[in-house]
Motif scaffolding. Structure first.
Motif, PDB file in Angstrom:
ATOM      1  N   MET A  18      44.746  18.132  24.345  1.00  5.27           N
ATOM      2  CA  MET A  18      43.953  19.356  24.422  1.00  5.27           C
ATOM      3  C   MET A  18      44.573  20.458  23.576  1.00  5.27           C
ATOM      4  SD  MET A  18      43.113  19.222  28.452  1.00  5.27           S
ATOM      5  CE  MET A  18      42.012  20.605  28.557  1.00  5.27           C
ATOM      6  N   GLY A  21      44.233  20.346  19.644  1.00  5.63           N
ATOM      7  CA  GLY A  21      43.143  21.180  19.153  1.00  5.63           C
ATOM      8  C   GLY A  21      42.287  20.566  18.092  1.00  5.63           C
ATOM      9  N   CYS A  22      42.832  19.705  17.295  1.00  6.50           N
ATOM     10  CA  CYS A  22      42.063  19.104  16.221  1.00  6.50           C
ATOM     11  C   CYS A  22      41.187  20.115  15.503  1.00  6.50           C
ATOM     12  CB  CYS A  22      41.202  17.957  16.737  1.00  6.50           C
ATOM     13  SG  CYS A  22      42.176  16.552  17.178  1.00  6.50           S
ATOM     14  N   GLY A  23      41.790  21.183  15.089  1.00 11.35           N
ATOM     15  CA  GLY A  23      41.039  22.125  14.272  1.00 11.35           C
ATOM     16  C   GLY A  23      40.396  23.231  15.068  1.00 11.35           C
ATOM     17  N   GLY A  24      40.617  23.253  16.346  1.00  8.65           N
ATOM     18  CA  GLY A  24      40.049  24.328  17.138  1.00  8.65           C
ATOM     19  C   GLY A  24      40.689  25.651  16.752  1.00  8.65           C
ATOM     20  N   ASP A  25      39.999  26.730  17.003  1.00  9.04           N
ATOM     21  CA  ASP A  25      40.601  28.015  16.669  1.00  9.04           C
ATOM     22  C   ASP A  25      40.228  29.030  17.725  1.00  9.04           C
ATOM     23  OD1 ASP A  25      38.328  29.961  15.710  1.00  9.04           O
ATOM     24  OD2 ASP A  25      37.840  27.974  14.923  1.00  9.04           O
ATOM     25  N   ASP A  26      41.065  29.989  17.830  1.00 12.21           N
ATOM     26  CA  ASP A  26      40.814  31.053  18.793  1.00 12.21           C
ATOM     27  C   ASP A  26      40.757  32.391  18.095  1.00 12.21           C
ATOM     28  OD1 ASP A  26      42.966  29.060  20.577  1.00 12.21           O
ATOM     29  OD2 ASP A  26      40.926  29.475  21.267  1.00 12.21           O
ATOM     30  N   GLY A  32      37.781  33.025  12.588  1.00 11.44           N
ATOM     31  CA  GLY A  32      37.322  32.072  13.578  1.00 11.44           C
ATOM     32  C   GLY A  32      35.842  31.928  13.707  1.00 11.44           C
ATOM     33  N   SER A 363      37.102  28.714   5.963  1.00 12.82           N
ATOM     34  CA  SER A 363      36.876  29.393   7.238  1.00 12.82           C
ATOM     35  C   SER A 363      38.170  29.666   7.996  1.00 12.82           C
ATOM     36  CB  SER A 363      35.930  28.564   8.122  1.00 12.82           C
ATOM     37  OG  SER A 363      36.447  27.274   8.306  1.00 12.82           O
TER      38      SER A 363
ATOM     39  N   LYS B  53      34.951  25.150  14.128  1.00 13.97           N
ATOM     40  CA  LYS B  53      35.000  25.317  15.590  1.00 13.97           C
ATOM     41  C   LYS B  53      35.961  24.329  16.236  1.00 13.97           C
ATOM     42  CE  LYS B  53      30.247  26.973  15.977  1.00 13.97           C
ATOM     43  NZ  LYS B  53      28.880  26.603  16.341  1.00 13.97           N
ATOM     44  N   GLY B  54      36.170  23.211  15.573  1.00 13.22           N
ATOM     45  CA  GLY B  54      37.058  22.201  16.139  1.00 13.22           C
ATOM     46  C   GLY B  54      36.324  21.260  17.074  1.00 13.22           C
TER      47      GLY B  54
END
Lengths: 528, 310
Positions: A18, A21-26, A32, A363, B53-54
């Motif tokens: 979790m 993140g595999c590319g997740g962003d906050d 973002g 991005s 977004k991931g």
């Protein structure tokens, strides 16, 4: 206890997944919200430019530059044939001398092998690696990069910090947008493209062959007969499933091998048809078959893995169809012989050609404001765009005596393109760029004239949103790979039967549904 | 005494085995990182994947990403090709591998044995691109060795790359030629573990070589054969991309016998670059492979409980 240990490890593993993140962003990157309306605006607002008391105005680009802050390093993709580039450090040093003074940033040129371009870009964004300015076009199209969330919206940034970009790309501004939002700027805003035939001029002179603009396939066939007597092939089409250049640049095919249909008469009609079912294409394929039957083409085209470019440079073929622009000849130059090119069809300005060479901002870019400052400087400053495009004079190229802007690689360490060489990208305003011999100082007038003479597609700026038809698009693409190479190489027994079979197969996998949807979207676009 | 064992750590306690757990920890960590962490990525098959977004924040797409696999009539062809080639090759590989292992084991000279082993294993180490060019040297329409030989004998040159009828045999030959060495090593290692006393006793009883292998070698190889069979079934919905794409030189005319799920996914998504759709294809392959393994293992455990994997 063992169970506890296993469950603890499992928990840790899932937690790790979790967090990975595999590319997740906050929003930590300041970009973002890429892909939605908030992205660029908020990012720009976050930039410190223009807020510090010590900021200095940049009169030319209209943006405030904060020279008190630590210079930001802008990384920019440089697409080529290699992952390494021998003279990048010197080019960066030369660029930095200018960029530090003008926009308070340094430049990190990231050589990227063209075959790895889409993977490198998506992995960099997904993995949060530093990447600011990306190449859009070539093997990674804007149409797919936008829904994939790879690009930042640029409208606010352009308005605030990109006056030079806006001025230079004004004529192709519509093609830079998807759903009314700008995601990339054209690296080559002179978007007219025709079809041409590039040939070995030395060989033509040797065998007394004369070529002229507008040559038909029948006339080229006569050239093939002369060449056959000397054991030279007219051309080769290889094992290609792409619509040939003869057609790719005279029809508006929405940039994707006509899998969504195309406009057969783009300057006068907005009716989308199945290009593969057209009389024009049947006639063309019959001419190719006639060439193949007459022995003007290699008999093992379909299995020969030597590319057309290699065949041409090895002088095993006389020439090949190619896209035609005023500077297209530069792509085909050889140190071993003189190259010539004729224009066989008129130029066309369409969305696909305008989107072939573009620059966008990733991005996950930390400082979109600085990235836009550099993009603007590339369009504004001839020294910057020529450094990026051609490298350092004396090492990577030499000026041609007696000319103002003509350069050559001959006689430099870059003669075999082993030094700094941008073979796939265009940077900045073409009218500020140097040109490569045999082009001359007239190039700039010819470029403008060619652009003005070209037809403009009635649906310029439009692009098809194929997200609901990706299954059909995949199936159509697969069918074309199965059935097109033989037709393209003229190696079918009966052209009409083969075309009928191809058309039936394409209809079977839903090309008519895709075309209907494309037409509906186009009509809605034109109705706005 | 009982209390003391608990404190000091008897053979059943955690402390007793702790050093072994620690020794196994690197392997466990490796296994989790490479085999379990990526499992979370299975959700990509059901999402409109957005890099910005991931994985977790991308929107759900239901089964939309799976549609393209079944959009064409080719779905049946590619599934047929994938399954049929794999079934034939698994069975054939078993027979050829066991036979080669037995034959190599019969070679008495150690030097000769190593030489043969190396020669047989060599193709396994070759890149499929190299193998494609080797095949091309034999099958090329203009200069191929086989093409020329057949042309000289029959007067007509076969167009190998234009006629699909040859390719089930060509692909099968290349697959077995390439894989025989690896399969042989696995079986040979099991044969070397068989107690020589069995063979000695059989010889004393007058058993022939054939009888020795039929009654001793093959029965004792059975657990290895079954294990490899079940593991191979896990790959039954996958194919060697290089073999099916590179070796036939990507010839459209041969798609009816060379199109497999992997090559179709590559061709369909070459221009779309859709990670969700490619994940969906891989998801199906994994699920089918998993079902095959579980089913085969269940059947084996019914027939012979000791030979089952789990």
């Amino acid at each position: 206890m063992k169970k506890k240990l296993v469950s603890a490890l499992l928990t840790a593993a899932m937690l790790g997944t979790m967090l990975a993140g595999c590319g997740g962003d906050d929003g930590s990157t300041g970009a973002g919200a890429a892909g939605n309306a908030d992205g660029a605006g908020s990012s720009t607002a976050d930039g410190s430019a223009g807020t510090e008391a010590d900021s200095a105005g940049n009169a030319e680009n209209g943006a405030e530059i904060d020279f008190d802050e630590e210079p930001y390093e802008v990384s920019i993709q440089f697409v080529g044939l290699f992952e390494e580039n021998n003279n990048v450090a010197n080019v960066e040093a030369a660029l930095n001398e200018i960029t530090l003074k003008k926009i308070n940033c340094t430049v990190d040129i990231v050589p990227t092998f063209i075959g790895d371009l889409p993977t490198n870009t998506s992995m960099a964004v997904a993995g949060g690696e530093k990447l600011d300015i990306v190449t859009v076009g070539l093997t990674q199209k804007m149409d797919s990069m936008v829904p994939d969330g790879l690009l930042l919206e640029l409208d606010d940034l352009l308005a605030e910090r990109g006056p030079a970009v806006t001025a230079v790309t004004a004529d192709v501004a519509e093609a830079q947008k998807i759903n009314g939002v700008t995601y990339a700027v054209s690296g080559y805003p002179y978007a007219a493209m025709g079809s041409g035939f590039v040939y070995n001029k030395t060989m033509a002179d040797q065998y007394g062959i004369e070529l002229h603009d507008g040559m038909t396939m029948e006339e080229l066939g006569e050239v093939g007969e002369t060449l056959k007597e000397h054991g030279i092939y007219l051309t080769t089409f290889g094992n290609s499933y792409q619509l040939n250049y003869k057609f790719a640049n005279t029809l508006d095919i929405f940039g994707d091998n006509a899998i969504y249909g195309g406009l057969l008469d783009p300057a006068n009609s907005t009716v989308i048809e199945n290009v593969y079912d057209s009389e024009e294409l049947r006639t063309y394929w019959k001419s190719v078959k006639a060439w193949a039957d007459a022995g003007y083409l290699p008999s093992d085209q379909l299995t020969d893995t030597v590319s057309t470019q290699e065949y041409f440079s090895q002088q095993k073929i006389f020439g090949t169809y190619t896209g035609y622009t005023v500077n297209q000849i530069a792509v085909w130059l050889s140190p071993d012989f003189e190259t010539g090119i004729i224009q066989v069809d008129d130029g066309l300005i369409c969305t696909g050609t305008a989107r072939e060479f573009m620059l966008g901002i990733a991005s996950n870019c930390e400082r979109p404001d600085k990235a836009m400052d550099l993009i603007n400087l590339i369009y504004e400053d001839p020294e910057v765009c020529n450094l990026l495009q051609y490298g350092v004079e004396g090492t990577d190229y030499a000026a041609v005596d007696g000319t103002e802007n003509v350069i050559t690689y001959d006689g430099t360490p870059n003669a075999d393109h082993n030094s700094y060489y941008a073979g796939f990208v265009h940077y900045g305003d073409p009218l500020k760029q140097k040109v490569i011999a045999p082009l001359d100082d007239n190039y700039y007038d010819e470029l403008v004239a060619f652009e003005e003479s070209a037809d403009r597609s009635l649906c310029f700026g439009y692009s098809f949103d194929a997200s609901d038809y990706s299954a059909e698009a995949g199936a159509i693409s697969s069918k074309l790979q199965e059935m097109l190479p033989e037709l393209n190489a003229g190696m079918v027994a009966d052209v009409d039967a083969a075309v009928d079979e191809l058309v039936a197969a394409l209809e079977d996998v839903g090309i008519n549904d895709v075309i209907a949807a494309n037409q509906e979207q186009l009509d809605a676009y034109l109705g706005k | 005494m009982e209390r003391k064992r608990k404190k000091t750590g008897g053979s059943g306690s955690f402390l007793h085995w702790l050093p072994f757990y620690l020794m196994g920890l690197p392997g466990i960590i490796y296994l989790f990182i490479n085999n379990y962490l990526p499992l979370a990525g299975l959700q990509i098959a059901f999402k409109n994947f957005n890099y910005g977004k991931g994985m977790w924040k991308s929107s759900w797409a239901g089964f939309k990403n799976f549609k393209f696999l079944f959009k064409t009539n080719d779905a049946l062809i590619m599934i047929r090709n994938t399954l049929c080639y794999n079934v034939v090759w698994i069975l054939l590989g078993m027979v050829v591998g066991v036979t080669a292992a037995i034959l190599i084991n019969e070679v008495l000279s150690k030097t000769a044995k190593k030489f043969y082993q190396t020669i047989i294993l060599l193709p396994y180490l070759m890149s499929m691109v190299v193998i494609a060019y080797l095949a091309y040297a034999y099958l090329s329409p203009t200069s191929g060795l086989f093409t020329k030989i057949i042309e000289n004998i029959t007067g007509t040159a076969p167009a190998f790359y234009q006629e699909s009828k040859w390719w089930p045999f060509i692909l099968t030959f290349i697959n077995q030629w390439r894989g025989i060495g690896f399969g042989m090593i696995l079986y040979l290692s099991s044969i070397l573990g068989i107690d020589p006393a069995y063979y000695e006793a059989a010889r004393l009883d007058g058993a022939s070589k054939w009888q020795q292998h039929k009654l001793i070698t093959i029965p004792l190889l059975k657990p290895t054969i079954i294990m490899l069979f079940i593991l191979n079934l896990g790959q039954i919905f996958r194919s060697d991309f290089g073999l099916f794409y590179q070796v036939p030189m990507n010839q459209g005319k041969l798609f009816s016998v060379t199109q497999t799920i992997d090559t179709y996914v590559y061709r369909a998504l070459l221009q779309l670059n859709d990670v969700g759709m490619s994940s969906a294809a891989s998801f199906i392959q994994s699920v089918v492979g998993f079902l095959f393994i579980v089913t085969a293992n269940k059947i084996v455990s019914k027939l012979d409980e000791n030979s089952a994997l789990f």
